[in-house]
Design a protein around this motif. Sequence first.
Motif, PDB file in Angstrom:
ATOM      1  N   ARG A  27      20.527 -30.772  25.733  1.00  0.00           N
ATOM      2  CA  ARG A  27      19.983 -31.851  24.914  1.00  0.00           C
ATOM      3  C   ARG A  27      18.951 -31.294  23.934  1.00  0.00           C
ATOM      4  NH1 ARG A  27      17.956 -35.540  28.701  1.00  0.00           N
ATOM      5  NH2 ARG A  27      20.079 -36.337  28.825  1.00  0.00           N
ATOM      6  N   ASP A  33      18.027 -40.477  25.257  1.00  0.00           N
ATOM      7  CA  ASP A  33      19.317 -40.790  25.867  1.00  0.00           C
ATOM      8  C   ASP A  33      19.641 -42.253  25.645  1.00  0.00           C
ATOM      9  OD1 ASP A  33      21.610 -40.618  27.248  1.00  0.00           O
ATOM     10  OD2 ASP A  33      20.691 -40.570  29.236  1.00  0.00           O
ATOM     11  N   GLU A  34      20.011 -42.571  24.424  1.00  0.00           N
ATOM     12  CA  GLU A  34      20.291 -43.958  24.087  1.00  0.00           C
ATOM     13  C   GLU A  34      21.770 -44.152  23.859  1.00  0.00           C
ATOM     14  OE1 GLU A  34      18.003 -45.144  20.774  1.00  0.00           O
ATOM     15  OE2 GLU A  34      16.068 -44.948  21.787  1.00  0.00           O
ATOM     16  N   GLU A  35      22.246 -45.339  24.162  1.00  0.00           N
ATOM     17  CA  GLU A  35      23.659 -45.674  24.014  1.00  0.00           C
ATOM     18  C   GLU A  35      23.898 -46.420  22.716  1.00  0.00           C
ATOM     19  OE1 GLU A  35      26.406 -45.084  25.288  1.00  0.00           O
ATOM     20  OE2 GLU A  35      27.591 -46.565  24.230  1.00  0.00           O
ATOM     21  N   ASP A  46      23.073 -42.334  18.165  1.00  0.00           N
ATOM     22  CA  ASP A  46      23.247 -40.934  18.511  1.00  0.00           C
ATOM     23  C   ASP A  46      23.872 -40.203  17.330  1.00  0.00           C
ATOM     24  OD1 ASP A  46      23.816 -38.478  19.481  1.00  0.00           O
ATOM     25  OD2 ASP A  46      24.707 -39.171  21.362  1.00  0.00           O
ATOM     26  N   ASP A  49      27.344 -38.562  17.668  1.00  0.00           N
ATOM     27  CA  ASP A  49      28.582 -39.311  17.804  1.00  0.00           C
ATOM     28  C   ASP A  49      29.317 -39.359  16.475  1.00  0.00           C
ATOM     29  OD1 ASP A  49      28.513 -39.854  20.412  1.00  0.00           O
ATOM     30  OD2 ASP A  49      27.711 -41.886  20.244  1.00  0.00           O
ATOM     31  N   ASN A 203      29.753 -36.909  29.024  1.00  0.00           N
ATOM     32  CA  ASN A 203      28.686 -37.640  28.335  1.00  0.00           C
ATOM     33  C   ASN A 203      29.159 -38.999  27.838  1.00  0.00           C
ATOM     34  OD1 ASN A 203      26.826 -35.587  28.718  1.00  0.00           O
ATOM     35  ND2 ASN A 203      27.302 -34.576  26.781  1.00  0.00           N
ATOM     36  N   GLN A 206      29.550 -41.371  30.793  1.00  0.00           N
ATOM     37  CA  GLN A 206      28.249 -41.755  31.344  1.00  0.00           C
ATOM     38  C   GLN A 206      27.528 -42.745  30.436  1.00  0.00           C
ATOM     39  OE1 GLN A 206      27.099 -41.212  34.402  1.00  0.00           O
ATOM     40  NE2 GLN A 206      29.100 -40.255  34.727  1.00  0.00           N
ATOM     41  N   ARG A 207      27.673 -42.586  29.122  1.00  0.00           N
ATOM     42  CA  ARG A 207      27.069 -43.550  28.206  1.00  0.00           C
ATOM     43  C   ARG A 207      27.736 -44.908  28.328  1.00  0.00           C
ATOM     44  NH1 ARG A 207      26.812 -39.215  24.385  1.00  0.00           N
ATOM     45  NH2 ARG A 207      28.610 -40.018  23.253  1.00  0.00           N
ATOM     46  N   LYS A 210      26.458 -46.417  31.556  1.00  0.00           N
ATOM     47  CA  LYS A 210      25.072 -46.843  31.383  1.00  0.00           C
ATOM     48  C   LYS A 210      25.001 -48.145  30.587  1.00  0.00           C
ATOM     49  CE  LYS A 210      20.631 -45.403  29.466  1.00  0.00           C
ATOM     50  NZ  LYS A 210      19.912 -44.371  28.681  1.00  0.00           N
ATOM     51  N   ARG A 211      25.831 -48.264  29.551  1.00  0.00           N
ATOM     52  CA  ARG A 211      25.816 -49.472  28.721  1.00  0.00           C
ATOM     53  C   ARG A 211      26.226 -50.697  29.537  1.00  0.00           C
ATOM     54  NH1 ARG A 211      29.726 -51.124  24.947  1.00  0.00           N
ATOM     55  NH2 ARG A 211      30.780 -49.119  25.172  1.00  0.00           N
TER      56      ARG A 211
END
Length: 293
Positions: A27, A33-35, A46, A49, A203, A206-207, A210-211
């Motif tokens: 990182r 670490d935002e979605e 991000d 992305d 990643n 996981q995002r 998390k969302r």
Amino acid sequence: MTSLVQRSSGLVQRRTEASRSAADKDRPPGEEDEEPRRGDEQDDDDPGDSKETRLTLMEEVLLLGLKDREGYTSFWNDCISSGLRGCMLIELALRGRLQLEACGMRRKGLLARKVICKSDAPTGDVLLDEALKHIKDTQPPETVQSWIELLSGETWNPLKLHYQLRNVRERLAKNLVEKGVLTTEKQNFLLFDMTTHPLTNNNIKQRLIKRVQESVLDKWVNDAQRMDKRLLALIFLAHSSDVLENAFAPLLDDQYDLAMKRVRQLLELEPEGESVKANANELLWAVVAAFTK
């Protein structure tokens, strides 16, 4: 040794010391670490992305259902097929391609109203365009429930078998391979070989997880109409496809209980009533009604 890591969002996920160290190393300094949010109000939170990693509802549901190492969905899951067809209808509706016919003077219910093609402009997704063409060319129009069955091939009418979209899971998995999320392997199952698609970009998954978690925990708004439509649809369709539990598995017991309680609150909503509220997407609620009736 496996440890529990408490993130700033309050969500807990199980990660090994090795994977945690690797993630911290990769990182960039100062990166949060935002979605990135999806839907009509999508932001590029991000900078790493790209458009290639923005997934459709179908791809997100499939990704939640895939076993990371094995690269296939559970053999016992007989719900995901119809769930993916529901995803297609909502995805097309959110992109402005489909809508429900007017309810008329008699105030037809959501499940009695026909699906109408609003625009036949290509979406750029082969599966979506294939489904859109079927809906556009079919006269008289069909209902949401009928289209879910027809696109799944669940019909006794041999004259309508051509509506079935074939190899949907495999085609979606190949899309995810092209987007760098999955890879392709061959596995031997004693009597036959099977193409599998193990996870290669953890990643992104996981995002996504998390969302979904945050939508019913830290970012819970207690009002379906205030939720992002795409995220709301994802929760409903992941539940209908029997893959939502996979997103909540890493949570602590009390967080899991709270998340499931709020999901049940959503499932207990009355689609007919929600569909007439301001800014509601009627076709989205018609699909929800088809799976919760």
